[in-house]
Design a protein around this motif. Structure first.
Motif, PDB file in Angstrom:
ATOM      1  N   GLY A   1     -17.531 -95.762 -70.216  1.00  0.00           N
ATOM      2  CA  GLY A   1     -17.945 -96.513 -71.382  1.00  0.00           C
ATOM      3  C   GLY A   1     -18.225 -97.984 -71.183  1.00  0.00           C
ATOM      4  O   GLY A   1     -18.865 -98.606 -72.031  1.00  0.00           O
ATOM      5  N   SER A   2     -17.752 -98.586 -70.089  1.00  0.00           N
ATOM      6  CA  SER A   2     -17.982-100.011 -69.846  1.00  0.00           C
ATOM      7  C   SER A   2     -17.711-100.319 -68.381  1.00  0.00           C
ATOM      8  O   SER A   2     -17.123 -99.504 -67.662  1.00  0.00           O
ATOM      9  CB  SER A   2     -17.059-100.871 -70.728  1.00  0.00           C
ATOM     10  N   GLY A   3     -18.115-101.505 -67.943  1.00  0.00           N
ATOM     11  CA  GLY A   3     -17.811-101.925 -66.589  1.00  0.00           C
ATOM     12  C   GLY A   3     -16.323-102.079 -66.375  1.00  0.00           C
ATOM     13  O   GLY A   3     -15.802-101.776 -65.287  1.00  0.00           O
ATOM     14  N   GLN A   4     -15.602-102.557 -67.397  1.00  0.00           N
ATOM     15  CA  GLN A   4     -14.150-102.693 -67.279  1.00  0.00           C
ATOM     16  C   GLN A   4     -13.508-101.317 -67.111  1.00  0.00           C
ATOM     17  O   GLN A   4     -12.561-101.158 -66.334  1.00  0.00           O
ATOM     18  CB  GLN A   4     -13.591-103.394 -68.519  1.00  0.00           C
ATOM     19  N   ALA A   5     -14.037-100.320 -67.812  1.00  0.00           N
ATOM     20  CA  ALA A   5     -13.528 -98.964 -67.642  1.00  0.00           C
ATOM     21  C   ALA A   5     -13.800 -98.454 -66.234  1.00  0.00           C
ATOM     22  O   ALA A   5     -12.974 -97.749 -65.646  1.00  0.00           O
ATOM     23  CB  ALA A   5     -14.157 -98.028 -68.670  1.00  0.00           C
ATOM     24  N   ALA A   6     -14.946 -98.813 -65.675  1.00  0.00           N
ATOM     25  CA  ALA A   6     -15.293 -98.349 -64.329  1.00  0.00           C
ATOM     26  C   ALA A   6     -14.302 -98.880 -63.302  1.00  0.00           C
ATOM     27  O   ALA A   6     -13.815 -98.132 -62.443  1.00  0.00           O
ATOM     28  CB  ALA A   6     -16.714 -98.782 -63.971  1.00  0.00           C
ATOM     29  N   ILE A   7     -13.992-100.175 -63.366  1.00  0.00           N
ATOM     30  CA  ILE A   7     -13.060-100.732 -62.381  1.00  0.00           C
ATOM     31  C   ILE A   7     -11.653-100.185 -62.613  1.00  0.00           C
ATOM     32  O   ILE A   7     -10.918 -99.893 -61.660  1.00  0.00           O
ATOM     33  CB  ILE A   7     -13.081-102.277 -62.402  1.00  0.00           C
ATOM     34  N   ALA A   8     -11.266 -99.967 -63.884  1.00  0.00           N
ATOM     35  CA  ALA A   8      -9.942 -99.427 -64.176  1.00  0.00           C
ATOM     36  C   ALA A   8      -9.808 -97.999 -63.659  1.00  0.00           C
ATOM     37  O   ALA A   8      -8.803 -97.640 -63.031  1.00  0.00           O
ATOM     38  CB  ALA A   8      -9.676 -99.477 -65.678  1.00  0.00           C
TER      39      ALA A   8
ATOM     40  N   LEU B   1      -9.581 -97.983 -59.777  1.00  0.00           N
ATOM     41  CA  LEU B   1      -8.292 -98.431 -59.255  1.00  0.00           C
ATOM     42  C   LEU B   1      -7.184 -97.433 -59.573  1.00  0.00           C
ATOM     43  O   LEU B   1      -6.364 -97.106 -58.711  1.00  0.00           O
ATOM     44  CB  LEU B   1      -7.954 -99.808 -59.832  1.00  0.00           C
ATOM     45  N   LEU B   2      -7.149 -96.946 -60.818  1.00  0.00           N
ATOM     46  CA  LEU B   2      -6.087 -96.017 -61.198  1.00  0.00           C
ATOM     47  C   LEU B   2      -6.183 -94.696 -60.444  1.00  0.00           C
ATOM     48  O   LEU B   2      -5.177 -93.992 -60.291  1.00  0.00           O
ATOM     49  CB  LEU B   2      -6.138 -95.765 -62.707  1.00  0.00           C
ATOM     50  N   GLY B   3      -7.359 -94.359 -59.961  1.00  0.00           N
ATOM     51  CA  GLY B   3      -7.505 -93.138 -59.184  1.00  0.00           C
ATOM     52  C   GLY B   3      -7.100 -93.269 -57.737  1.00  0.00           C
ATOM     53  O   GLY B   3      -6.995 -92.267 -57.023  1.00  0.00           O
ATOM     54  N   LEU B   4      -6.846 -94.511 -57.295  1.00  0.00           N
ATOM     55  CA  LEU B   4      -6.541 -94.736 -55.883  1.00  0.00           C
ATOM     56  C   LEU B   4      -5.159 -95.323 -55.637  1.00  0.00           C
ATOM     57  O   LEU B   4      -4.611 -95.168 -54.545  1.00  0.00           O
ATOM     58  CB  LEU B   4      -7.593 -95.679 -55.277  1.00  0.00           C
ATOM     59  N   VAL B   5      -4.599 -96.012 -56.615  1.00  0.00           N
ATOM     60  CA  VAL B   5      -3.321 -96.692 -56.396  1.00  0.00           C
ATOM     61  C   VAL B   5      -2.370 -96.352 -57.537  1.00  0.00           C
ATOM     62  O   VAL B   5      -2.793 -96.198 -58.687  1.00  0.00           O
ATOM     63  CB  VAL B   5      -3.525 -98.225 -56.285  1.00  0.00           C
TER      64      VAL B   5
ATOM     65  N   GLY C   1      -9.511 -86.256 -62.934  1.00  0.00           N
ATOM     66  CA  GLY C   1      -8.106 -86.606 -63.024  1.00  0.00           C
ATOM     67  C   GLY C   1      -7.835 -87.931 -63.710  1.00  0.00           C
ATOM     68  O   GLY C   1      -6.705 -88.206 -64.101  1.00  0.00           O
ATOM     69  N   VAL C   2      -8.860 -88.761 -63.843  1.00  0.00           N
ATOM     70  CA  VAL C   2      -8.657 -90.076 -64.465  1.00  0.00           C
ATOM     71  C   VAL C   2      -9.581 -90.255 -65.669  1.00  0.00           C
ATOM     72  O   VAL C   2      -9.126 -90.399 -66.800  1.00  0.00           O
ATOM     73  CB  VAL C   2      -8.867 -91.223 -63.446  1.00  0.00           C
ATOM     74  N   ALA C   3     -10.896 -90.248 -65.442  1.00  0.00           N
ATOM     75  CA  ALA C   3     -11.825 -90.547 -66.530  1.00  0.00           C
ATOM     76  C   ALA C   3     -11.724 -89.520 -67.661  1.00  0.00           C
ATOM     77  O   ALA C   3     -11.669 -89.892 -68.840  1.00  0.00           O
ATOM     78  CB  ALA C   3     -13.252 -90.602 -65.987  1.00  0.00           C
ATOM     79  N   VAL C   4     -11.685 -88.224 -67.333  1.00  0.00           N
ATOM     80  CA  VAL C   4     -11.613 -87.209 -68.376  1.00  0.00           C
ATOM     81  C   VAL C   4     -10.308 -87.307 -69.155  1.00  0.00           C
ATOM     82  O   VAL C   4     -10.284 -87.158 -70.384  1.00  0.00           O
ATOM     83  CB  VAL C   4     -11.784 -85.807 -67.767  1.00  0.00           C
TER      84      VAL C   4
ATOM     85  N   THR D   1     -15.154 -92.414 -72.377  1.00  0.00           N
ATOM     86  CA  THR D   1     -16.439 -91.710 -72.316  1.00  0.00           C
ATOM     87  C   THR D   1     -17.582 -92.607 -72.773  1.00  0.00           C
ATOM     88  O   THR D   1     -17.477 -93.301 -73.774  1.00  0.00           O
ATOM     89  CB  THR D   1     -16.394 -90.465 -73.218  1.00  0.00           C
ATOM     90  N   ILE D   2     -18.679 -92.573 -72.049  1.00  0.00           N
ATOM     91  CA  ILE D   2     -19.874 -93.275 -72.487  1.00  0.00           C
ATOM     92  C   ILE D   2     -20.620 -92.397 -73.495  1.00  0.00           C
ATOM     93  O   ILE D   2     -20.669 -91.176 -73.364  1.00  0.00           O
ATOM     94  CB  ILE D   2     -20.787 -93.620 -71.292  1.00  0.00           C
ATOM     95  N   SER D   3     -21.175 -93.018 -74.515  1.00  0.00           N
ATOM     96  CA  SER D   3     -21.997 -92.276 -75.458  1.00  0.00           C
ATOM     97  C   SER D   3     -23.250 -91.772 -74.752  1.00  0.00           C
ATOM     98  O   SER D   3     -23.851 -92.495 -73.947  1.00  0.00           O
ATOM     99  CB  SER D   3     -22.402 -93.192 -76.616  1.00  0.00           C
ATOM    100  N   PRO D   4     -23.687 -90.542 -75.038  1.00  0.00           N
ATOM    101  CA  PRO D   4     -24.955 -90.078 -74.462  1.00  0.00           C
ATOM    102  C   PRO D   4     -26.128 -91.002 -74.797  1.00  0.00           C
ATOM    103  O   PRO D   4     -27.038 -91.165 -73.975  1.00  0.00           O
ATOM    104  CB  PRO D   4     -25.140 -88.691 -75.082  1.00  0.00           C
TER     105      PRO D   4
END
Length: 432
Positions: free
Chosen positions: A88-95, A98-102, A270-273, A278-281
């Motif tokens: 949904g956003s660039g901030q969500a992408a970085i979060a 990171l949360l998927g790796l550490v 495991g993280v985004a879902v 979620t980004i709007s279509p």
């Protein structure tokens, strides 16, 4: 779809207004179709069960959507990656990355120049989850190597740091990370895949705020995570046990199911879902539309930025300009190596008159819009010290090179002569 025998009794009005009507003719669209739907119907009991067994097809837009998938594939192709996830956003992408790796007890090693939202995420939010962060300035491999800990799981840098353009040597830092089996994550928002593709220089994961250059029009939010598809379980599995261990129910691990795509599979499923950014279509569709003109816009924006940086660098009211495309930039050699197509369009300059001069300049401008956004087709300007960087101490501001008279510019696609004249007006007001 509505399937009824011709002899069936007629349906009521409320039923008829809700049920979809079958269209027998094949439909093809030249552009990416917009699937603005929360979910998708199954073709019966067995189809639903098969979807949940294999994950193939579409059921719910939080999990996958045909429009979003089409844009993800295009972004992955432009970056030279194996797969991408839109959020949904660039901030969500970085979060999500990171949360998927550490996790708790882990450590992030980051470049000293980072977007303030990322810095806050590391120092405030991830710190509360038990994740430590250290920052390294510059590109000296020995300095990065010395800062690696046994618990380090992510090395994080920006391709073009915001706002000072203090570039890092991506390949050198990637080599240090890979010596230890650690993933290198590169925020390439300001570079875009047109100017720089970090995966070609050793990055494992690339993130974008798609709200910026990828969309281009400043109308929507979105974020993208692109994976190189090179996860090596033998080399790095001990660092990321959640990718190599059996699933919670004892089923196959991520690596067993997805091989070198295990990392991006976990970031998606495991993280985004599960966290649900979620980004709007519709937003994905508009990001996809922006991608079609990305090279044209970024080429024009970079050329405009170089012209404006050159103008500002020669102006007596300007103390300094931080743009890697200038011959005087200490990062020019890295720019020549990593950014031969152009050095981007976001940079900083500092006025001699401090904050008072910055205020007078901004208030005198007619074409530059004061906004926190960047990467728009329109030119934007911001005073970081009183906006984006207000949480930093004076010592931190000084270390980051953010002075009272520092301004951040994001250059658009307007006629460059008009932009120069607008800045001349602002500079005249700043020194009045």
């Amino acid at each position: 779809m509505l399937r009824r025998s011709p002899s069936a009794p007629p349906l009521g009005f409320a039923t008829r207004q809700l049920q979809p009507i079958e269209v027998d003719e094949p439909i093809r669209s030249r552009t990416t179709p917009l699937h603005l739907s929360a979910g998708f119907p199954f073709d019966g009991f067995d189809d639903a069960a098969e979807h949940f067994r294999t994950g193939d097809g579409y059921s719910y837009t939080r999990v996958a959507n045909p429009t979003i998938t089409a844009v993800e594939r295009r972004i992955a192709a432009l970056e030279g990656g194996a797969e991408a996830v839109l959020v949904g956003s660039g901030q969500a992408a970085i979060a999500v990355a990171l949360l998927g790796l550490v996790g708790a007890g882990g450590h992030v090693l980051a470049g000293a120049s980072l977007y303030e939202g990322t810095r806050g995420l590391l120092l405030d939010d991830l710190a509360r989850l038990g994740v430590a962060t250290d920052f390294v300035a510059g590109s000296d491999p020995d300095a990065w190597r010395a800062a690696v800990r046994p618990e380090t799981r992510v090395v994080l840098v920006e391709a073009i740091p915001n706002p000072r353009n203090d570039l890092v040597d991506i390949r050198a830092i990637a080599d240090v990370a890979h010596e230890h089996g650690i993933a290198l994550v590169v925020d390439a928002t300001l570079a875009t895949p047109y100017l720089l593709r970090p995966i070609e220089h050793g990055a494992d994961v690339v993130v974008h705020s798609a709200s910026k250059f990828l969309a281009g029009q400043g109308s929507v939010l979105g974020g993208a995570i692109v994976d190189a598809g090179t996860f090596d379980a033998e080399r790095s599995g001990h660092l990321y046990p959640h990718l190599v261990a059996p699933s919670r129910g004892g089923g196959p691990s991520r690596v067993e199911r997805h091989g070198p795509l295990a990392r991006i599979a976990h970031l998606r499923d495991g993280v985004a879902v599960r966290l649900g950014p979620t980004i709007s279509p519709l937003n994905a569709f508009l990001v996809g539309q922006g991608l079609e003109t990305l090279s044209l816009r970024v080429e024009r924006q970079s050329a405009n930025a170089l012209a404006i940086a050159t103008f500002l660098d020669a102006h007596p009211s300007v103390a300094s300009v931080d743009y890697s495309g200038l011959p005087s930039s200490p990062y020019r050699a890295l720019a020549d190596r990593y950014l031969p197509r152009g050095q981007g369009s976001v940079f900083a300059c500092t006025l001699h008159g401090g904050q008072a001069a910055a205020r007078r300049l901004i208030d005198a401008l007619a074409l530059f819009t004061p906004m926190t956004h960047l990467g728009d087709v329109r030119s934007l300007i911001l005073h970081p010290r009183t906006t984006s960087h207000t949480q930093r101490t004076d010592a931190e501001l000084a270390a980051a090179g953010i002075g009272p008279g520092t301004l951040r510019l994001s250059i658009g696609i307007e006629d460059v002569d008009d932009l120069v004249r607008d800045l001349e007006r602002g500079l005249a007001a700043a020194t009045a």
